[in-house]
Design a protein around this motif. Sequence first.
Motif, PDB file in Angstrom:
ATOM      1  N   ILE A 241     -18.964  72.190 -17.000  1.00 24.35           N
ATOM      2  CA  ILE A 241     -18.930  71.392 -18.098  1.00 24.35           C
ATOM      3  C   ILE A 241     -18.841  69.900 -18.050  1.00 24.35           C
ATOM      4  CG2 ILE A 241     -16.719  70.719 -19.685  1.00 24.35           C
ATOM      5  CD1 ILE A 241     -15.734  73.738 -19.494  1.00 24.35           C
ATOM      6  N   ILE A 242     -18.381  69.498 -16.598  1.00 25.81           N
ATOM      7  CA  ILE A 242     -18.412  68.034 -16.387  1.00 25.81           C
ATOM      8  C   ILE A 242     -19.778  67.541 -15.976  1.00 25.81           C
ATOM      9  CG2 ILE A 242     -17.735  66.419 -14.378  1.00 25.81           C
ATOM     10  CD1 ILE A 242     -15.261  67.960 -13.977  1.00 25.81           C
TER      11      ILE A 242
ATOM     12  N   VAL B 255     -15.627  67.470 -27.395  1.00 31.38           N
ATOM     13  CA  VAL B 255     -16.365  68.548 -27.385  1.00 31.38           C
ATOM     14  C   VAL B 255     -16.133  69.245 -25.804  1.00 31.38           C
ATOM     15  CG1 VAL B 255     -18.350  70.176 -27.089  1.00 31.38           C
ATOM     16  CG2 VAL B 255     -17.757  68.599 -28.918  1.00 31.38           C
ATOM     17  N   SER B 256     -16.108  68.399 -24.797  1.00 35.61           N
ATOM     18  CA  SER B 256     -15.929  68.553 -23.443  1.00 35.61           C
ATOM     19  C   SER B 256     -14.441  69.005 -23.253  1.00 35.61           C
ATOM     20  CB  SER B 256     -16.345  67.498 -22.648  1.00 35.61           C
ATOM     21  OG  SER B 256     -17.746  67.111 -22.723  1.00 35.61           O
TER      22      SER B 256
ATOM     23  N   VAL C 263     -12.707  72.476 -21.794  1.00 34.06           N
ATOM     24  CA  VAL C 263     -12.042  72.471 -20.519  1.00 34.06           C
ATOM     25  C   VAL C 263     -10.700  73.054 -21.033  1.00 34.06           C
ATOM     26  CG1 VAL C 263     -10.699  71.148 -19.157  1.00 34.06           C
ATOM     27  CG2 VAL C 263     -13.239  70.434 -19.538  1.00 34.06           C
ATOM     28  N   LEU C 264     -10.158  72.853 -22.122  1.00 32.87           N
ATOM     29  CA  LEU C 264      -8.895  73.365 -22.532  1.00 32.87           C
ATOM     30  C   LEU C 264      -8.874  74.754 -22.699  1.00 32.87           C
ATOM     31  CD1 LEU C 264      -7.297  70.764 -24.997  1.00 32.87           C
ATOM     32  CD2 LEU C 264      -6.636  71.198 -22.656  1.00 32.87           C
TER      33      LEU C 264
ATOM     34  N   LEU D  76      -7.300  77.209 -28.754  1.00 27.47           N
ATOM     35  CA  LEU D  76      -7.670  76.219 -29.583  1.00 27.47           C
ATOM     36  C   LEU D  76      -7.412  76.295 -31.162  1.00 27.47           C
ATOM     37  CD1 LEU D  76     -11.224  75.408 -27.891  1.00 27.47           C
ATOM     38  CD2 LEU D  76      -8.913  74.242 -27.549  1.00 27.47           C
ATOM     39  N   GLY D  77      -7.239  77.490 -31.710  1.00 26.47           N
ATOM     40  CA  GLY D  77      -7.054  77.578 -33.063  1.00 26.47           C
ATOM     41  C   GLY D  77      -5.753  76.829 -33.637  1.00 26.47           C
TER      42      GLY D  77
END
Length: 131
Positions: free
Chosen positions: A24-25, A78-79, A83-84, A91-92
């Motif tokens: 992701i990073i 978005v990143s 990550v979360l 996330l919802g």
Amino acid sequence: MDLKNISQEFVSWFAGIGFKLAIIIGLTIVALIIVRMITKRFVKIYVDKHAKDVEMQKRAETLGKMFNYFLVLTVFSVSLMLVLDLFGVKLGPLLAAAGVVGVAIGFGTQHLVQDLLNGFFIMLDDEIREG
């Protein structure tokens, strides 16, 4: 704890979350480089097209900075969500709360946003020019 247990724990962590986090990073960095290259390229094309008009060059650079800022903010958002999600944050509910807060802030700052958008379109359409 001995060194063997620590190294085994690190390897198991990296095989699970760490590798995904590194991807992701890495993709975020690549996306930011691409965004910067694209915006610089568009500004350069526009500036070269209007080489004689200094005001048009300034306008192109300002719009390029605004567009670059928007895209960088989008990539980081978005990143951050990826990550979360990787760390198990749902996330919802987070996005629903952000939507409610966004609507409340939108009502409170609608004139500020309206002025920002009007200024952007005035610059984009080249309606006002000095001289």
